[in-house]
Design an enzyme around this catalytic site. Structure first.
Site, short mmCIF file in Angstrom:
data_model
loop_
_atom_site.label_atom_id
_atom_site.label_comp_id
_atom_site.label_asym_id
_atom_site.label_seq_id
_atom_site.Cartn_x
_atom_site.Cartn_y
_atom_site.Cartn_z
N ASP A 7 102.56 142.34 -13.63
CA ASP A 7 102.58 143.76 -14.24
C ASP A 7 103.77 143.28 -15.38
O ASP A 7 104.21 142.94 -16.02
CB ASP A 7 103.85 144.74 -12.90
N ASP B 255 96.14 152.67 -12.99
CA ASP B 255 96.67 153.23 -11.82
C ASP B 255 96.70 154.84 -11.29
O ASP B 255 96.36 154.70 -10.21
CB ASP B 255 98.28 153.43 -12.52
C1 GLA Z 1 102.52 150.07 -12.18
C2 GLA Z 1 101.52 149.06 -11.88
C3 GLA Z 1 100.94 149.92 -10.34
C4 GLA Z 1 102.44 149.45 -9.12
C5 GLA Z 1 103.70 149.55 -9.64
C6 GLA Z 1 104.73 149.02 -9.11
O1 GLA Z 1 102.98 150.74 -11.95
O2 GLA Z 1 100.96 149.35 -12.43
O3 GLA Z 1 99.72 149.40 -9.38
O4 GLA Z 1 101.76 147.92 -8.96
O5 GLA Z 1 103.39 149.32 -11.28
O6 GLA Z 1 106.14 149.29 -9.43
#
Ligand code: GLA
Length: 722
Positions: free
Chosen positions: A455, A520
């Site tokens: 990430d 997301d």
């Molecule tokens: C980001 C990712 C999510 C999740 C969060 C965790 O927003 O896109 O899918 O993994 O971080 O903190």
């Protein structure tokens, strides 16, 4: 070579199986792309082609028509956005007039070299093909031959855009709204999009598509340029006063070149189609599959994921996670991904998003015996295990930040605004890169982990190192180098590129990763659109798509299970919800869709995608067609109430016109009497109907009406007769 004095252009061509690109240099100037399109005959007279394209000279303009060379130069009279902006050490602009020194074939590439002895610069361009795909990779570089040079801009070799196009396509958006396809009128002036965020950003996938006038999804000509560099990019689409139209791409950060040093523009990916936008998509998908994404085990089907993020967030409890794993496996998941919240340092763990990034040690409060018990449980259920990490980041409230405050990107006397309470580590510092490698290597060595969700949850704002030097390009390269190092040590591990959803997606990151987290938003209504647009550049097997909670966490929308499952199964399917919320009928539906995904994924992920024109603004449709055209699935989403009293037939695409197909509605049990009055509709019959590929493509097939946020899945199989 005495071409310098003949007045005839020096030409060279580059062919793929179906395309030709022609370069022509007049009077030793930098060459121009004089042709880029359908393959020309081997006997085409390239000099005549090039001369036929020379523009007339209008009154009250320069005495020679200004050319659009592969690096348009101000010093040659080009008044639009130049291909190169460079300055000497005293800040004086270097007004180049490069002279061609060679234009030659080197293997599968055309290579240009040109020198400006007065400015002390050498320019090179490379147009590279692969024997098995239609995409041309384009890259330029510049060498400071004598003295130090500051380069503010170096474009990938410039390609012209079709003069008859009325508009071009770009992608805009924001968090949870990635890949918003927009059409921009192609008119006089420059349209410039860039990211200086240290990641691509949600708001601009670096690509332009220029459909020529009349181009549709299935017909007509189009050209696309994608810039493959994470972290910092600029793209320019411009029409000049002369009517020249150009596409440029490059790194939006100045660079200093010491004598002898070379700077690359980084790589652009150029595709051309005479079969509509779908033709572009096919060329790009083939290229991604053969030359970009490299799966550790290409024969392994894309496993169904279970990701626990929207189920538990930071609240990790071993028994709960085991129960979720049990339920996920029972529905058909094949990989369990433990998301954010598993790590920390002595006395402090990641219980919310304000602490602990950088402390990549298993939190003993949540996992007193390490991750082993959870992983063993997951593996006993027949699933593999994946882990979330965010290596480039650090929480100021972490053991790492307290021990190494100087590892954080933070120029002297300046404050880097936090985002999600976090800061970025300077990966160009070898100690930082070594620490991160050591941590990732230790986790991957100690535990049976076959997948990392990598990430990157913030933008860089003050992207300079402690000496004040620009960091964007170097940080981007350092991220690539760290991923490469991890992959070299653990070649069996797959990696997902995530950046608060889809803020880091490009072909360069995809050379070292295997899946993108497109957004997301697990809202299938939004996702259907995003997947539809992203599909132009990304084949479905690398696009993660999860069945989210009944009430979507990022939109509040409540969506029925068949729609959520249908949207997810059209890409790389997973679930991301508290599976304990499922009612028995929802669970049964999810199981059924998961089984259906598994039955079809192998051919879908090797087949062709076709965006369809549903002739109905409320619908979005595409289909997957097997490589041998023996099977297809069409996914027809209805996103709003259909305005007309009936919906027109959907015309299919990509089928063998002479073959016959039995066509059924796979989810006909979802026909709802409230949205659609029953009558004898052949497609709703269990035996469906049999029609030729030609009839299905030219005439099409009508589908029942449907409520908003439902999806029809049309299944087709080639038959031997009617
Ligand atoms: C980001 C990712 C999510 C999740 C969060 C965790 O927003 O896109 O899918 O993994 O971080 O903190």
């Amino acid at each position: 070579m005495n071409f310098l004095s003949t007045g005839m252009p020096v030409c060279a061509r580059l062919d793929t199986t179906r395309r030709t690109l022609v370069l022509a240099s007049f009077a030793d100037r930098l060459p121009c792309v004089v042709y880029c399109g359908s393959r020309l005959g081997d006997d085409e007279d390239l000099a005549a082609l090039s001369r036929a394209a020379v523009r007339p000279i209008a009154n009250s303009t320069l005495d020679r028509a200004v050319e659009l060379s592969i690096c348009p130069e101000e010093g040659r009279g080009f008044q639009g956005h130049p291909g190169l902006r460079a300055f000497d050490a005293a800040g004086r602009p270097l007004m180049t007039q490069f002279r061609l020194s060679s234009l030659e074939r080197q293997g599968d590439a055309l290579v240009v070299e040109a020198v400006d002895a007065q400015c002390g610069l050498t320019y090179r361009a490379r147009f590279a093909t692969h024997p098995d795909t239609e995409v041309i990779e384009v890259e330029a570089d510049l060498t400071a031959d004598r003295e130090a040079v500051r380069v503010d801009w170096l474009s990938t070799p410039v390609v012209p855009a079709p003069a008859s196009a009325t508009d071009f396509i770009e992608f805009a958006g924001r968090w949870t709204q990635e890949f918003g396809l927009r059409r921009v009128p192609f008119t006089r002036g420059a349209h410039l999009r860039e990211s200086r965020r240290g990641r691509m950003g949600h708001d601009h996938f670096p690509a332009f598509v220029v459909p020529d006038a009349g181009c549709t999804d299935t017909l007509g000509e189009a050209i696309a340029l994608h810039f493959g560099f994470s972290g910092v990019h600029r793209m320019v689409a411009e029409e000049t006063a002369e009517g020249l139209r150009q596409l440029q791409a490059g790194v939006a950060e100045p660079a200093m070149l010491e004598p002898g040093e070379t700077l690359s523009s980084e790589c652009g990916f150029l595709a051309f189609s005479d079969e509509g936008l779908n033709g572009l998509m096919h060329a790009l998908h083939d290229h991604v599959r053969r030359h970009v994404v490299r799966f550790p085990d290409p024969a392994r089907p894309r496993p169904v994921h279970y990701n626990c993020w929207e189920a538990v967030y930071f609240d990790h409890d071993l028994d709960t996670l085991k129960e979720l794993a049990d339920r996920a496996a029972a529905i058909g998941a094949e990989r369990f991904v433990l998301d954010d919240g598993w790590f920390g340092s002595a006395g402090q763990g990641r219980d919310d998003d304000t602490t602990s990034l950088g402390d990549w040690y298993v939190d003993p409060r949540k996992y007193p015996d390490g991750l082993g018990p959870l992983i063993d449980h997951v593996e006993t259920l027949g699933m593999r295990f994946g882990l979330w990490v965010e290596p480039e980041m650090v929480s100021p409230d972490s053991a790492l930040a307290r021990a190494h405050p100087d590892w954080i990107i933070q120029p002297e006397g300046r404050v880097q605004l936090p985002r999600r309470s976090q800061q970025v580590l300077d990966l160009t510092n070898a100690d930082v890169a070594d620490y991160l490698f050591e941590r990732l290597d230790a986790l991957l060595s100690q535990y049976s982990i076959d997948y990392l969700k990598w990430d990157m949850n913030r933008d860089l704002t003050l992207a300079v190192d402690r000496e004040g030097n620009g960091l964007l390009r170097r940080q981007g390269k350092a991220v690539h180098a760290l991923i490469d190092r991890v992959r070299a040590a653990h070649p069996g591990v797959e990696i997902e590129s995530c950046a608060s959803g889809g803020a880091r997606i490009d072909y360069e990151i995809l050379k070292r990763t295997h899946r993108v987290w497109l957004s997301d938003s697990n809202d299938a209504h939004e996702r259907a659109r995003m997947q539809h647009e992203a599909m132009l550049f990304l084949p479905p097997e690398i696009v993660g798509s999860h069945v989210g909670p009944r009430r979507c966490h990022t939109s509040g929308r409540v969506l029925a299970m068949p729609f959520r499952a249908g949207v997810a199964m059209a890409a790389h399917m997973g679930f991301e919800m508290d599976l304990r919320e499922l009612e028995p009928d929802e669970e049964a539906t999810l199981k059924r869709y998961t089984r259906f995904y598994k039955e079809n994924r192998t051919w879908m992920h090797a087949g062709r995608q076709h965006r369809l024109e549903p002739a109905c603004a409320e619908r979005l449709a595409h289909m997957s067609v097997a490589a041998d055209r023996a099977h297809f699935l069409a996914f027809v989403a209805t996103l709003a109430t259909i305005r007309d009293e009936s919906a027109p037939p959907i015309r299919l695409s990509g089928l063998d016109p002479d073959a016959h197909y039995r066509v059924t509605l796979w989810n006909r049990d979802e026909i709802n009497a409230s949205s659609h009055r029953r009558f004898a509709m052949p497609i709703a019959d269990p035996d469906g109907l049999v029609l030729s590929g030609r009839a299905l493509m030219k005439s099409g097939v009508t589908l029942p009406m449907g409520f908003p946020d439902t999806m029809w899945i049309v299944q087709g199989t080639r038959t031997e007769g009617r």
